[in-house]
Design a protein around this motif. Structure first.
Motif, PDB file in Angstrom:
ATOM      1  N   GLU A  76       0.802  -1.225   0.000  1.00  0.00           N
ATOM      2  CA  GLU A  76       0.000   0.000   0.000  1.00  0.00           C
ATOM      3  C   GLU A  76       0.837   1.279   0.000  1.00  0.00           C
ATOM      4  N   ASN A  77       2.069   1.231   0.450  1.00  0.00           N
ATOM      5  CA  ASN A  77       2.911   2.428   0.467  1.00  0.00           C
ATOM      6  C   ASN A  77       3.689   2.622  -0.833  1.00  0.00           C
ATOM      7  N   ILE A  78       3.487   1.740  -1.803  1.00  0.00           N
ATOM      8  CA  ILE A  78       4.211   1.846  -3.066  1.00  0.00           C
ATOM      9  C   ILE A  78       3.416   2.709  -4.044  1.00  0.00           C
ATOM     10  N   ASP A  79       4.079   3.676  -4.617  1.00  0.00           N
ATOM     11  CA  ASP A  79       3.516   4.453  -5.719  1.00  0.00           C
ATOM     12  C   ASP A  79       3.930   3.709  -6.984  1.00  0.00           C
ATOM     13  N   PHE A  80       3.045   2.869  -7.499  1.00  0.00           N
ATOM     14  CA  PHE A  80       3.386   1.978  -8.608  1.00  0.00           C
ATOM     15  C   PHE A  80       3.881   2.741  -9.837  1.00  0.00           C
ATOM     16  N   LYS A  81       3.271   3.880 -10.116  1.00  0.00           N
ATOM     17  CA  LYS A  81       3.697   4.652 -11.282  1.00  0.00           C
ATOM     18  C   LYS A  81       5.133   5.130 -11.107  1.00  0.00           C
ATOM     19  N   ALA A  82       5.442   5.652  -9.935  1.00  0.00           N
ATOM     20  CA  ALA A  82       6.803   6.115  -9.658  1.00  0.00           C
ATOM     21  C   ALA A  82       7.779   4.944  -9.566  1.00  0.00           C
ATOM     22  N   TYR A 108       3.629   2.479 -17.497  1.00  0.00           N
ATOM     23  CA  TYR A 108       2.853   1.880 -16.412  1.00  0.00           C
ATOM     24  C   TYR A 108       1.359   2.025 -16.708  1.00  0.00           C
ATOM     25  N   LYS A 109       0.597   0.975 -16.392  1.00  0.00           N
ATOM     26  CA  LYS A 109      -0.859   1.014 -16.554  1.00  0.00           C
ATOM     27  C   LYS A 109      -1.509   0.513 -15.273  1.00  0.00           C
ATOM     28  N   PHE A 116     -10.152  -8.267 -11.297  1.00  0.00           N
ATOM     29  CA  PHE A 116      -9.458  -8.020 -10.034  1.00  0.00           C
ATOM     30  C   PHE A 116      -9.883  -6.676  -9.465  1.00  0.00           C
ATOM     31  N   GLN A 117      -9.762  -6.538  -8.146  1.00  0.00           N
ATOM     32  CA  GLN A 117     -10.123  -5.272  -7.511  1.00  0.00           C
ATOM     33  C   GLN A 117      -9.144  -4.163  -7.911  1.00  0.00           C
ATOM     34  N   GLU A 118      -7.895  -4.540  -8.180  1.00  0.00           N
ATOM     35  CA  GLU A 118      -6.869  -3.564  -8.531  1.00  0.00           C
ATOM     36  C   GLU A 118      -5.764  -4.308  -9.278  1.00  0.00           C
ATOM     37  N   SER A 119      -5.127  -3.645 -10.237  1.00  0.00           N
ATOM     38  CA  SER A 119      -3.984  -4.264 -10.916  1.00  0.00           C
ATOM     39  C   SER A 119      -3.023  -3.175 -11.391  1.00  0.00           C
ATOM     40  N   HIS A 120      -1.749  -3.551 -11.443  1.00  0.00           N
ATOM     41  CA  HIS A 120      -0.678  -2.638 -11.840  1.00  0.00           C
ATOM     42  C   HIS A 120       0.199  -3.360 -12.847  1.00  0.00           C
ATOM     43  N   GLN A 121       0.405  -2.748 -14.011  1.00  0.00           N
ATOM     44  CA  GLN A 121       1.083  -3.426 -15.116  1.00  0.00           C
ATOM     45  C   GLN A 121       2.323  -2.660 -15.575  1.00  0.00           C
ATOM     46  N   TYR A 122       3.403  -3.420 -15.738  1.00  0.00           N
ATOM     47  CA  TYR A 122       4.647  -2.931 -16.327  1.00  0.00           C
ATOM     48  C   TYR A 122       4.976  -3.831 -17.512  1.00  0.00           C
ATOM     49  N   GLY A 123       5.896  -3.410 -18.355  1.00  0.00           N
ATOM     50  CA  GLY A 123       6.302  -4.288 -19.435  1.00  0.00           C
ATOM     51  C   GLY A 123       7.527  -3.769 -20.155  1.00  0.00           C
TER      52      GLY A 123
END
Length: 176
Positions: A76-82, A108-109, A116-123
């Motif tokens: 929860e403390n991670i800013d996925f975009k950053a 980042y998407k 899913f309730q939430e998802s974070h994608q890199y590639g």
């Protein structure tokens, strides 16, 4: 006209061969596997995989599905975009170790998967030896559990990548 509709409906139904289900301590995940693709457990230490239909092992698309049995709230403390910079740094370190080359990183998407309730994608795309690959990494929230999903495919094999994303989008997350 009736025959055209029947043929169209049969083609639509036959896109997916079977439904699979994964149960972890915290969640249940159901998804569809395309015709001629295989669902396999315990492939090289990966608990759940869906393998594409290419006869050439080096060209097969592979979906890794890893229920972590960890709470998503640990992130929860991670800013996925950053945090994309850290993802890229880790991939570049891995490529350097194996004498590979990064070709392109995807932006980042967030919330790309509907089940899913939430998802974070890199590639990213890279070359290694005589092959070029594409990797899509997704961290997904399934009833408070962190699910790690990864798609590995030949670069520019858009059909297989689309089929892999259809598998991921077919996933339904349920409470156990």
């Amino acid at each position: 006209m009736k025959y055209k509709l029947l043929i169209l409906s049969l083609l639509t139904i036959s896109t997916f061969a079977k439904s699979e289900q994964i149960r972890s301590k915290m969640s249940k995940l159901t998804f569809e596997v395309p015709n001629k693709w295989n669902y396999i457990t315990d492939l090289y230490g990966i608990p759940h995989s869906v393998i594409g239909d290419s006869e050439d092992e080096k060209k097969r698309t592979i979906i890794s599905i890893i229920p972590t049995n960890r709470k998503f709230s640990e992130l929860e403390n991670i800013d996925f975009k950053a945090d994309q910079a850290n993802y890229e740094k880790g991939r570049l370190k891995w490529l350097k170790q194996y004498k590979g080359k990064a070709l392109k990183f995807s932006s980042y998407k967030k919330n790309t998967l509907k089940g899913f309730q939430e998802s974070h994608q890199y590639g990213y795309q890279y070359s290694l030896g005589d092959t070029a690959k594409e990797e899509i990494t997704i961290f997904a929230k399934c009833n408070q559990e962190l699910i790690h999903l990864k798609v590995m495919s030949q670069l520019n094999d858009n059909e297989s990548i689309e089929r892999a994303m259809n598998v991921l989008n077919s996933m339904v997350c349920e409470k156990r």
